[in-house]
Design an enzyme around this catalytic site. Structure first.
Site, PDB file in Angstrom:
ATOM      1  N   SER A 126       0.792  -1.220   0.000  1.00  0.00           N
ATOM      2  CA  SER A 126       0.000   0.000   0.000  1.00  0.00           C
ATOM      3  C   SER A 126       0.830   1.279   0.000  1.00  0.00           C
ATOM      4  O   SER A 126       1.572   1.521  -0.932  1.00  0.00           O
ATOM      5  CB  SER A 126      -0.957  -0.031   1.193  1.00  0.00           C
ATOM      6  OG  SER A 126      -1.836   1.041   1.124  1.00  0.00           O
ATOM      7  N   ASP A 162      -3.127   6.249  -3.200  1.00  0.00           N
ATOM      8  CA  ASP A 162      -1.907   5.639  -2.664  1.00  0.00           C
ATOM      9  C   ASP A 162      -1.398   4.491  -3.528  1.00  0.00           C
ATOM     10  O   ASP A 162      -1.891   4.253  -4.634  1.00  0.00           O
ATOM     11  CB  ASP A 162      -2.152   5.156  -1.227  1.00  0.00           C
ATOM     12  CG  ASP A 162      -3.085   3.954  -1.181  1.00  0.00           C
ATOM     13  OD1 ASP A 162      -3.946   3.834  -2.072  1.00  0.00           O
ATOM     14  OD2 ASP A 162      -2.951   3.116  -0.265  1.00  0.00           O
ATOM     15  N   ASP A 215      -1.689   1.215  -3.703  1.00  0.00           N
ATOM     16  CA  ASP A 215      -2.570   0.189  -4.256  1.00  0.00           C
ATOM     17  C   ASP A 215      -3.956   0.716  -4.630  1.00  0.00           C
ATOM     18  O   ASP A 215      -4.854  -0.068  -4.946  1.00  0.00           O
ATOM     19  CB  ASP A 215      -2.685  -0.996  -3.286  1.00  0.00           C
ATOM     20  CG  ASP A 215      -3.266  -0.601  -1.941  1.00  0.00           C
ATOM     21  OD1 ASP A 215      -3.124   0.575  -1.557  1.00  0.00           O
ATOM     22  OD2 ASP A 215      -3.860  -1.459  -1.271  1.00  0.00           O
ATOM     23  N   ASP A 230      -6.402   2.257  -2.958  1.00  0.00           N
ATOM     24  CA  ASP A 230      -7.618   2.203  -2.141  1.00  0.00           C
ATOM     25  C   ASP A 230      -7.825   3.470  -1.313  1.00  0.00           C
ATOM     26  O   ASP A 230      -8.884   3.658  -0.728  1.00  0.00           O
ATOM     27  CB  ASP A 230      -7.639   0.943  -1.250  1.00  0.00           C
ATOM     28  CG  ASP A 230      -6.398   0.776  -0.397  1.00  0.00           C
ATOM     29  OD1 ASP A 230      -5.522   1.671  -0.430  1.00  0.00           O
ATOM     30  OD2 ASP A 230      -6.302  -0.245   0.304  1.00  0.00           O
ATOM     31  N   ARG A 231      -6.816   4.357  -1.266  1.00  0.00           N
ATOM     32  CA  ARG A 231      -6.982   5.585  -0.485  1.00  0.00           C
ATOM     33  C   ARG A 231      -7.298   6.775  -1.368  1.00  0.00           C
ATOM     34  O   ARG A 231      -7.021   6.760  -2.571  1.00  0.00           O
ATOM     35  CB  ARG A 231      -5.704   5.889   0.295  1.00  0.00           C
ATOM     36  CG  ARG A 231      -5.358   4.823   1.297  1.00  0.00           C
ATOM     37  CD  ARG A 231      -4.184   5.242   2.137  1.00  0.00           C
ATOM     38  NE  ARG A 231      -3.921   4.217   3.137  1.00  0.00           N
ATOM     39  CZ  ARG A 231      -3.319   4.426   4.288  1.00  0.00           C
ATOM     40  NH1 ARG A 231      -2.895   5.631   4.595  1.00  0.00           N
ATOM     41  NH2 ARG A 231      -3.140   3.439   5.138  1.00  0.00           N
ATOM     42  N   LYS A 258     -11.661  -0.436   0.512  1.00  0.00           N
ATOM     43  CA  LYS A 258     -11.808   0.991   0.286  1.00  0.00           C
ATOM     44  C   LYS A 258     -11.396   1.283  -1.148  1.00  0.00           C
ATOM     45  O   LYS A 258     -10.704   0.493  -1.766  1.00  0.00           O
ATOM     46  CB  LYS A 258     -11.025   1.792   1.308  1.00  0.00           C
ATOM     47  CG  LYS A 258      -9.551   1.465   1.441  1.00  0.00           C
ATOM     48  CD  LYS A 258      -8.995   2.175   2.668  1.00  0.00           C
ATOM     49  CE  LYS A 258      -7.496   2.041   2.775  1.00  0.00           C
ATOM     50  NZ  LYS A 258      -7.089   0.923   3.649  1.00  0.00           N
TER      51      LYS A 258
HETATM   52  C1  VG1 Z   1      -3.270   1.951   8.457  1.00  0.00           C
HETATM   53  C2  VG1 Z   1      -4.495   2.801   8.688  1.00  0.00           C
HETATM   54  C3  VG1 Z   1      -5.741   1.958   8.593  1.00  0.00           C
HETATM   55  C4  VG1 Z   1      -5.772   1.246   7.233  1.00  0.00           C
HETATM   56  C5  VG1 Z   1      -4.492   0.456   7.040  1.00  0.00           C
HETATM   57  C6  VG1 Z   1      -4.403  -0.169   5.672  1.00  0.00           C
HETATM   58  O1  VG1 Z   1      -3.171   0.977   9.477  1.00  0.00           O
HETATM   59  O2  VG1 Z   1      -4.435   3.445   9.943  1.00  0.00           O
HETATM   60  O3  VG1 Z   1      -6.868   2.762   8.772  1.00  0.00           O
HETATM   61  O4  VG1 Z   1      -6.865   0.382   7.145  1.00  0.00           O
HETATM   62  O5  VG1 Z   1      -3.365   1.319   7.197  1.00  0.00           O
HETATM   63  O6  VG1 Z   1      -4.496   0.783   4.680  1.00  0.00           O
HETATM   64  P1  VG1 Z   1      -2.225   1.135  10.758  1.00  0.00           P
HETATM   65  O7  VG1 Z   1      -2.393  -0.128  11.522  1.00  0.00           O
HETATM   66  O8  VG1 Z   1      -0.853   1.385  10.229  1.00  0.00           O
HETATM   67  O9  VG1 Z   1      -2.727   2.347  11.493  1.00  0.00           O
HETATM   68  V1  VG1 Z   1      -3.757   0.504   3.175  1.00  0.00           V
HETATM   69  O10 VG1 Z   1      -4.073   1.741   2.187  1.00  0.00           O
HETATM   70  O11 VG1 Z   1      -2.260   0.073   3.725  1.00  0.00           O
HETATM   71  O12 VG1 Z   1      -4.366  -0.967   2.539  1.00  0.00           O
HETATM   72 CO    CO Z   2      -3.701   1.296   0.335  1.00  0.00          CO
END
Ligand code: VG1
Ligand code: CO
Length: 544
Positions: free
Chosen positions: A113, A278, A280, A282-283, A377
């Site tokens: 990601s 981002d 991948d 999804d953001r 997402k």
């Molecule tokens: C982070 C975010 C979380 C999100 C996750 C994956 O996790 O806070 O809200 O779902 O990344 O997003 P963490 O545990 O680092 O706070 V992504 O765009 O990496 O698939």
């Molecule tokens: Co992502």
């Protein structure tokens, strides 16, 4: 067909985090490290058993090799049909859609990601289930347990498949279909949004937008949808070519890491609307002229305006947000008269609610929003949603936001990250907070009084599974809130996240600078957790 069984030895560090297994590339390149984890997945889900598996990734370094390995292993583990994105590319939401559409039993998404890419960067594997969503906590735990017992893995003895040519090829007895990564996703978007209306907006001379793909996966998607189908001028999408190292930057859209785009939107040449996604895809980050929309506000705005989007004109069954996400969404839900669920951080916790039809929209403060159209997402979806609101309501971003605050009040919000700190120190900081929560209520803090403090735990309303220790919440009587948790996606040391929220109903105070409004809360959060003493840091490394 020649199936090889290769000896392996178990690794003990393949525990998936918030979103799959993420490690530095160097770790993944250890002998059969990747193979071990893939074999653990295949064995945990009961092998291929004549089923379909979707495979793709965000294009980062090591993606192509991983896809070849995964395909050979999937064939050897009995999958009948593999659906692979051309050039090994699939955004996370597109993969989720393909899994659902093809009736696949699951999918592998090779991505870390928003983490950096390249030989020195990170790599990752997410396994998604038949509903298109991230493996549940239960499944993730089972995969981890299995990974510690792997002594052999299986693969077919066949040459590489050509993943750059569309069409079907065979790999042993398995059929591999290489598909265009964008077309089926774009078709899905067309069922949710009015493309004619969007095209009108994007081709009008009075509207200009910019989309920053950050040299990651959304480049081809944004070009195909925004520029080719909707007619936005060529050049609307910047940094549109996916690169294995994302051009050396972290593909993580937020106030700190998307400085160029933010400065552009606060400068002389700002356009009407800007967004970024981002690694991948999804953001999403949403910007108006001289306006940064917090992801929490964005989610609330999407919910409040869902009726203008054809895909949601029937109304929302309910909504959900991750616990640290601001409660702006809750106010909208209350007015709509629909339930609002509060889940732990990570998209996997929305899956059951979406599958059960209890929610339609959901999101997180970390620049993630989505709906029941997939089980992840979805960055570009959020952009098309915003464009629809702008087109239908005929208002610029800042008016939409101000109007929203007028109606519901404003939740001032910020997240402070202390990245790559000592893991033991971060854990003991959390332990110390955990020890305090029991007797925090009634104490004075940041000009108010603590009304409730706890370590968040969640019982899934659908399958009754329990997730504990999901973050420390400190709620104040004036409606403010401080949340602490440790990141589960980092690969070096620990990252402490502190989430600050302060509610303001009075419209004449809505234009205040969020930093100033949150200053005393930020100070209180720091001293409560004894940050400088415990972490040796004076201030956060990222504020967003
Ligand atoms: C982070 C975010 C979380 C999100 C996750 C994956 O996790 O806070 O809200 O779902 O990344 O997003 P963490 O545990 O680092 O706070 V992504 O765009 O990496 O698939
Ligand atoms: Co992502």
């Amino acid at each position: 067909m020649n199936v090889l069984t290769m000896p392996a030895r178990p690794y003990d560090d393949q525990r998936p985090g918030t979103s799959g297994l993420r490690k530095p590339v160097a770790i993944f390149r250890q002998p059969h490290y990747l193979e071990n984890y893939l074999q653990a997945i295949f064995e945990t889900v009961g092998g291929g058993a004549n089923r379909t598996l979707v495979i793709g990734g965000d294009g980062r370094f090591f993606n192509r090799e991983a896809i070849q390995t995964a395909s050979r292993m999937a064939a050897a583990n009995g999958y009948k049909h593999l659906v692979v994105g051309r050039a090994g590319l699939l955004s996370t939401p597109a993969a989720s859609h393909l899994i659902r559409k093809r009736g696949a039993s699951g999918g592998l998404i090779f991505s870390a990601s928003h983490n950096p890419g390249g030989p020195e960067g990170d790599f990752g594997i997410k396994y998604n289930s038949a509903n298109g969503g991230p493996a549940s906590e239960t499944l993730s735990r089972a995969i981890y347990a299995r990974s510690k017992r792997i002594v052999a893995y299986r693969l077919v003895d066949e040459p590489d498949i050509d993943i750059d040519r569309l069409g079907k090829v065979s790999l042993g007895e398995t059929e591999v279909e290489v598909v265009d990564p964008v077309s089926e996703y774009a078709e899905l978007m067309e069922t949710l949004f009015d493309f004619e209306r969007l095209a009108e907006l994007l081709t009008s001379t009075s509207f200009k937008m910019r989309f920053d793909a950050m040299h990651a996966i959304t480049g081809p998607y944004a070009r195909a949808i925004l520029e080719e189908r909707l007619g936005a001028p060529v050049g609307t999408v910047i940094n549109g070519k996916p690169l294995p190292d994302f051009g050396g930057a972290k593909p993580d859209p937020n106030l700190g890491r998307s400085r160029n785009l933010v400065d552009f939107m606060f400068g002389q040449d700002a356009v009407n609307f800007a967004a970024a996604s981002d690694g991948d895809g999804d953001r999403n980050m949403i910007l108006g002229r001289k306006m940064f929309v917090t992801p929490s506000d964005s989610l609330a705005v999407l919910a409040a305006n869902a009726h203008v989007v054809p895909g949601y004109s029937g109304g929302l069954a309910g909504v959900a947000r991750s616990m640290p996400t601001s409660r702006a969404l809750d106010r909208v839900a209350q007015e709509l008269g629909v339930p609002c669920f509060e889940t732990p951080t990570g998209w996997k916790f929305f899956g059951n609610l979406l599958d059960a039809g209890r929610i339609t929209l959901c999101g997180e403060e970390s620049f993630g929003a989505g709906s029941d159209h997939v089980r992840e997402k979805d960055g570009l979806w959020a952009v098309l949603f915003w464009l629809t609101i702008i087109a239908v309501r005929g208002m610029p971003v800042h008016r939409i936001i101000k109007d929203h605050w007028d109606r519901y009040g404003r939740h001032f919000y910020a997240r402070h990250d202390y990245e790559a700190v000592d893991a033991a120190a971060a854990n003991s900081l959390m332990d110390a907070l955990r020890d305090q929560v029991g007797d925090m209520a009634g104490k004075r803090l940041a000009g108010s009084i603590v009304s409730m403090a706890d370590d968040f735990s969640y019982t899934d309303p659908v399958d009754r599974s329990v997730a504990e220790r999901q973050g420390i919440r400190v709620l104040l009587e004036d409606g403010s809130r401080i949340v602490y948790r440790l990141s589960g996606t980092g690969t070096g040391g620990a990252t402490l996240r502190i989430y600050l929220e302060r509610y303001e109903a009075r419209a004449w105070l809505h234009d205040k600078d969020a930093r100033k409004v949150l200053n005393d809360l930020s100070f209180a959060a720091g001293s409560l957790a004894e940050i400088p003493a415990r972490l040796g840091r004076e201030r956060p490394s990222l504020v967003t």
